[in-house]
Scaffold this motif. Structure first.
Motif, PDB file in Angstrom:
ATOM      1  N   HIS A   3      69.695 -11.706   1.949  1.00  0.00           N
ATOM      2  CA  HIS A   3      71.139 -11.825   2.199  1.00  0.00           C
ATOM      3  C   HIS A   3      71.905 -11.246   1.020  1.00  0.00           C
ATOM      4  O   HIS A   3      72.004 -11.867  -0.048  1.00  0.00           O
ATOM      5  CB  HIS A   3      71.560 -13.282   2.428  1.00  0.00           C
ATOM      6  CG  HIS A   3      73.015 -13.399   2.814  1.00  0.00           C
ATOM      7  ND1 HIS A   3      73.433 -13.598   4.121  1.00  0.00           N
ATOM      8  CD2 HIS A   3      74.152 -13.335   2.084  1.00  0.00           C
ATOM      9  CE1 HIS A   3      74.755 -13.645   4.159  1.00  0.00           C
ATOM     10  NE2 HIS A   3      75.222 -13.492   2.926  1.00  0.00           N
ATOM     11  N   ALA A  26      79.680  -7.398   5.543  1.00  0.00           N
ATOM     12  CA  ALA A  26      80.671  -8.315   4.951  1.00  0.00           C
ATOM     13  C   ALA A  26      81.967  -8.242   5.758  1.00  0.00           C
ATOM     14  O   ALA A  26      82.337  -7.180   6.269  1.00  0.00           O
ATOM     15  CB  ALA A  26      80.932  -7.924   3.501  1.00  0.00           C
ATOM     16  N   CYS A  76      84.953  -8.103   4.934  1.00  0.00           N
ATOM     17  CA  CYS A  76      86.002  -7.193   4.442  1.00  0.00           C
ATOM     18  C   CYS A  76      85.870  -5.806   5.061  1.00  0.00           C
ATOM     19  O   CYS A  76      86.796  -4.995   4.960  1.00  0.00           O
ATOM     20  CB  CYS A  76      86.006  -7.112   2.916  1.00  0.00           C
ATOM     21  SG  CYS A  76      84.419  -6.615   2.224  1.00  0.00           S
ATOM     22  N   ARG A 128      88.658 -18.969   7.128  1.00  0.00           N
ATOM     23  CA  ARG A 128      89.316 -18.218   6.047  1.00  0.00           C
ATOM     24  C   ARG A 128      88.833 -16.759   5.991  1.00  0.00           C
ATOM     25  O   ARG A 128      89.385 -15.955   5.254  1.00  0.00           O
ATOM     26  CB  ARG A 128      89.110 -18.920   4.696  1.00  0.00           C
ATOM     27  CG  ARG A 128      87.732 -18.833   4.167  1.00  0.00           C
ATOM     28  CD  ARG A 128      87.500 -19.597   2.871  1.00  0.00           C
ATOM     29  NE  ARG A 128      86.088 -19.852   2.730  1.00  0.00           N
ATOM     30  CZ  ARG A 128      85.194 -18.973   2.294  1.00  0.00           C
ATOM     31  NH1 ARG A 128      85.585 -17.790   1.896  1.00  0.00           N
ATOM     32  NH2 ARG A 128      83.911 -19.272   2.233  1.00  0.00           N
ATOM     33  N   LEU A 129      87.775 -16.420   6.767  1.00  0.00           N
ATOM     34  CA  LEU A 129      87.202 -15.077   6.694  1.00  0.00           C
ATOM     35  C   LEU A 129      87.523 -14.185   7.878  1.00  0.00           C
ATOM     36  O   LEU A 129      87.550 -12.955   7.742  1.00  0.00           O
ATOM     37  CB  LEU A 129      85.674 -15.156   6.558  1.00  0.00           C
ATOM     38  CG  LEU A 129      85.143 -15.756   5.247  1.00  0.00           C
ATOM     39  CD1 LEU A 129      83.633 -15.927   5.321  1.00  0.00           C
ATOM     40  CD2 LEU A 129      85.526 -14.889   4.057  1.00  0.00           C
ATOM     41  N   TYR A 156      77.565 -17.825  10.781  1.00  0.00           N
ATOM     42  CA  TYR A 156      78.147 -18.389   9.554  1.00  0.00           C
ATOM     43  C   TYR A 156      79.240 -19.363   9.961  1.00  0.00           C
ATOM     44  O   TYR A 156      80.207 -18.983  10.640  1.00  0.00           O
ATOM     45  CB  TYR A 156      78.710 -17.271   8.668  1.00  0.00           C
ATOM     46  CG  TYR A 156      79.080 -17.722   7.261  1.00  0.00           C
ATOM     47  CD1 TYR A 156      78.512 -18.852   6.670  1.00  0.00           C
ATOM     48  CD2 TYR A 156      79.993 -17.006   6.489  1.00  0.00           C
ATOM     49  CE1 TYR A 156      78.839 -19.252   5.382  1.00  0.00           C
ATOM     50  CE2 TYR A 156      80.331 -17.395   5.183  1.00  0.00           C
ATOM     51  CZ  TYR A 156      79.747 -18.526   4.641  1.00  0.00           C
ATOM     52  OH  TYR A 156      80.080 -18.924   3.367  1.00  0.00           O
ATOM     53  N   HIS A 195      73.444 -19.784   4.790  1.00  0.00           N
ATOM     54  CA  HIS A 195      73.747 -20.739   3.714  1.00  0.00           C
ATOM     55  C   HIS A 195      73.670 -22.202   4.159  1.00  0.00           C
ATOM     56  O   HIS A 195      74.555 -23.015   3.825  1.00  0.00           O
ATOM     57  CB  HIS A 195      75.114 -20.421   3.096  1.00  0.00           C
ATOM     58  CG  HIS A 195      75.376 -18.954   2.886  1.00  0.00           C
ATOM     59  ND1 HIS A 195      74.380 -18.061   2.512  1.00  0.00           N
ATOM     60  CD2 HIS A 195      76.505 -18.190   3.018  1.00  0.00           C
ATOM     61  CE1 HIS A 195      74.906 -16.827   2.412  1.00  0.00           C
ATOM     62  NE2 HIS A 195      76.175 -16.885   2.728  1.00  0.00           N
ATOM     63  N   ARG A 241      76.535 -24.483   5.325  1.00  0.00           N
ATOM     64  CA  ARG A 241      77.507 -24.967   4.340  1.00  0.00           C
ATOM     65  C   ARG A 241      77.720 -26.471   4.359  1.00  0.00           C
ATOM     66  O   ARG A 241      78.827 -26.950   4.651  1.00  0.00           O
ATOM     67  CB  ARG A 241      78.847 -24.244   4.530  1.00  0.00           C
ATOM     68  CG  ARG A 241      78.717 -22.747   4.273  1.00  0.00           C
ATOM     69  CD  ARG A 241      80.036 -22.162   3.948  1.00  0.00           C
ATOM     70  NE  ARG A 241      80.631 -22.869   2.841  1.00  0.00           N
ATOM     71  CZ  ARG A 241      81.079 -22.281   1.731  1.00  0.00           C
ATOM     72  NH1 ARG A 241      80.976 -20.991   1.583  1.00  0.00           N
ATOM     73  NH2 ARG A 241      81.640 -22.988   0.783  1.00  0.00           N
ATOM     74  N   PRO A 295      80.993 -12.709  -2.593  1.00  0.00           N
ATOM     75  CA  PRO A 295      82.426 -12.682  -2.268  1.00  0.00           C
ATOM     76  C   PRO A 295      83.100 -14.049  -2.378  1.00  0.00           C
ATOM     77  O   PRO A 295      82.511 -15.058  -2.015  1.00  0.00           O
ATOM     78  CB  PRO A 295      82.452 -12.186  -0.813  1.00  0.00           C
ATOM     79  CG  PRO A 295      81.074 -12.403  -0.280  1.00  0.00           C
ATOM     80  CD  PRO A 295      80.161 -12.262  -1.458  1.00  0.00           C
TER      81      PRO A 295
HETATM   82  O1  LIG Z   1      81.762 -17.624   1.779  1.00  0.00           O
HETATM   83  C1  LIG Z   1      82.191 -16.447   1.746  1.00  0.00           C
HETATM   84  O2  LIG Z   1      83.314 -16.143   1.336  1.00  0.00           O
HETATM   85  C2  LIG Z   1      81.328 -15.373   2.275  1.00  0.00           C
HETATM   86  C3  LIG Z   1      81.926 -14.226   2.778  1.00  0.00           C
HETATM   87  C4  LIG Z   1      81.151 -13.294   3.374  1.00  0.00           C
HETATM   88  C5  LIG Z   1      81.741 -12.120   4.014  1.00  0.00           C
HETATM   89  O3  LIG Z   1      82.925 -11.873   3.777  1.00  0.00           O
HETATM   90  O4  LIG Z   1      81.021 -11.468   4.784  1.00  0.00           O
HETATM   91  O5  LIG Z   1      79.800 -13.411   3.442  1.00  0.00           O
HETATM   92  C6  LIG Z   1      79.165 -14.504   2.897  1.00  0.00           C
HETATM   93  O6  LIG Z   1      77.923 -14.563   3.004  1.00  0.00           O
HETATM   94  C7  LIG Z   1      79.941 -15.507   2.311  1.00  0.00           C
END
Ligand SMILES: O=C(O)c1cc(C(=O)O)oc(=O)c1
Length: 308
Positions: free
Chosen positions: A37, A82, A84, A136-137, A163, A187, A190, A267
């Motif tokens: 990852h 990601a 972004c 938030r993502l 996620y 993760h 979380r 990130p």
């Molecule tokens: O917790 C995060 O901010 C995060 C963000 C991203 C992503 O923006 O893809 O990926 C991750 O594994 C964790």
């Protein structure tokens, strides 16, 4: 010196850059270990960040990722799209193609993706799609759209990476348990570490994995989950003690369905940026035997990403 963001981009205020000059790990990774990852960011001048992104990172190129891989002693990477970059997979695909077979990818796609595009992603090394439920993502994507994508990628032998945050698992349960593929939880879903390893919240993740043998988990991101540390900085060999019981529980109960990754370039961390060498030294705390380490770092990721 702060790392740059190239192109017409300005880093999100308070952005923490990845750690320069990581330690050499003391833990000797098994031969063929996979960092399962990690991400690439841009560079923005070459691969622009997506208009719908929720953050603008510093650039983190494939060259920097491959240098870290070699420094830490990994043989391979799994590069996860990601947020972004939205559903524009070019930076991730470019890194996979440039890796000489040492990287596989996980993409983000929309319902509008064509069969031909999916086949192109496959030949670049993509073996999964990521569905993100962290508010938030990303903005919300309707579940019927995600289910349609899952049915299409199942035919390619791919899996779905999910996620989400632990509090949201109950409402996502029915959707997750009806996915037709292998499902990989990012993760550990979380967990709120402050609630303890015996919390109802963490028990639900364990139930998810016990009752559904297609569900795997990444036991990654102690630096994101830890409340009391200590941080993986300044040579610390016993970092993130409060996360150890969680990750160790998952590794020991499901040794054949766990993956580990650095999460470089990390990130959105707000508190500190870990030394990735010391993050590797976290692994034997959660996978204490050679057999568990071999499964976590080599056999499991190879089965999932390099079988075909
Ligand atoms: O917790 C995060 O901010 C995060 C963000 C991203 C992503 O923006 O893809 O990926 C991750 O594994 C964790």
């Amino acid at each position: 010196m702060s790392k740059s963001t190239s192109g017409d981009f300005t880093k999100t205020a308070g952005w923490l850059d990845w750690f320069a000059g990581p330690a050499k790990p003391q833990f000797q990774l098994p031969a063929g270990a996979v960092d399962a990852h990690c991400h690439v960011f841009g560079p923005g001048a070459e691969f622009p960040y997506a208009p719908e992104r929720k953050y603008t990172p510093c650039d983190a190129s494939k060259h920097e990722l491959f240098a870290l891989r070699d420094h830490l002693g990994f043989a391979r990477n799994v590069i996860v799209q990601a947020t972004c970059h939205g559903a524009d997979n070019r930076a991730m695909v470019d890194a996979c193609l440039a890796s000489g077979g040492k990287a596989r990818g996980v993409a983000t796609v929309k319902r509008s993706v064509s069969d031909e595009e999916l086949l192109q992603l496959h030949s670049a090394g993509v073996r999964g799609v990521r569905f993100n439920f962290v508010k938030r993502l990303v903005d919300f994507t309707p579940k019927d759209e995600l289910m349609e994508i899952a049915a299409r990628i199942a035919k390619l032998g791919w899996h779905v990476v999910i996620y989400f945050e632990a509090v949201d698992l109950p409402e996502l349960w029915d959707f997750f348990t009806s996915l037709p593929t292998t499902v990989v939880v990012d993760h550990m879903g979380r967990p709120d570490i402050a609630k303890g390893v015996d919390s109802a919240e963490f028990a639900l993740l364990l139930k998810f994995m016990r009752e559904h043998t297609n569900v795997w988990s990444k036991v990654s991101c102690p630096e994101r989950l830890s409340v009391t540390g200590p941080k993986a900085l300044n040579g610390e060999q016993n970092a993130y003690q409060d996360v150890v019981p969680f990750a160790r529980k998952v590794v020991e109960e499901f040794p054949d369905r766990v993956l580990w990754g650095t999460d470089w370039p990390h990130p959105n961390l707000k508190d500190h940026m870990p030394d990735d060498g010391l993050l590797v030294d976290f692994i034997p705390q959660i996978a204490p035997t050679a057999a568990l380490q071999q499964a976590l770092l080599v056999d499991n990721p190879m089965r999932l990403y390099w079988a075909a």
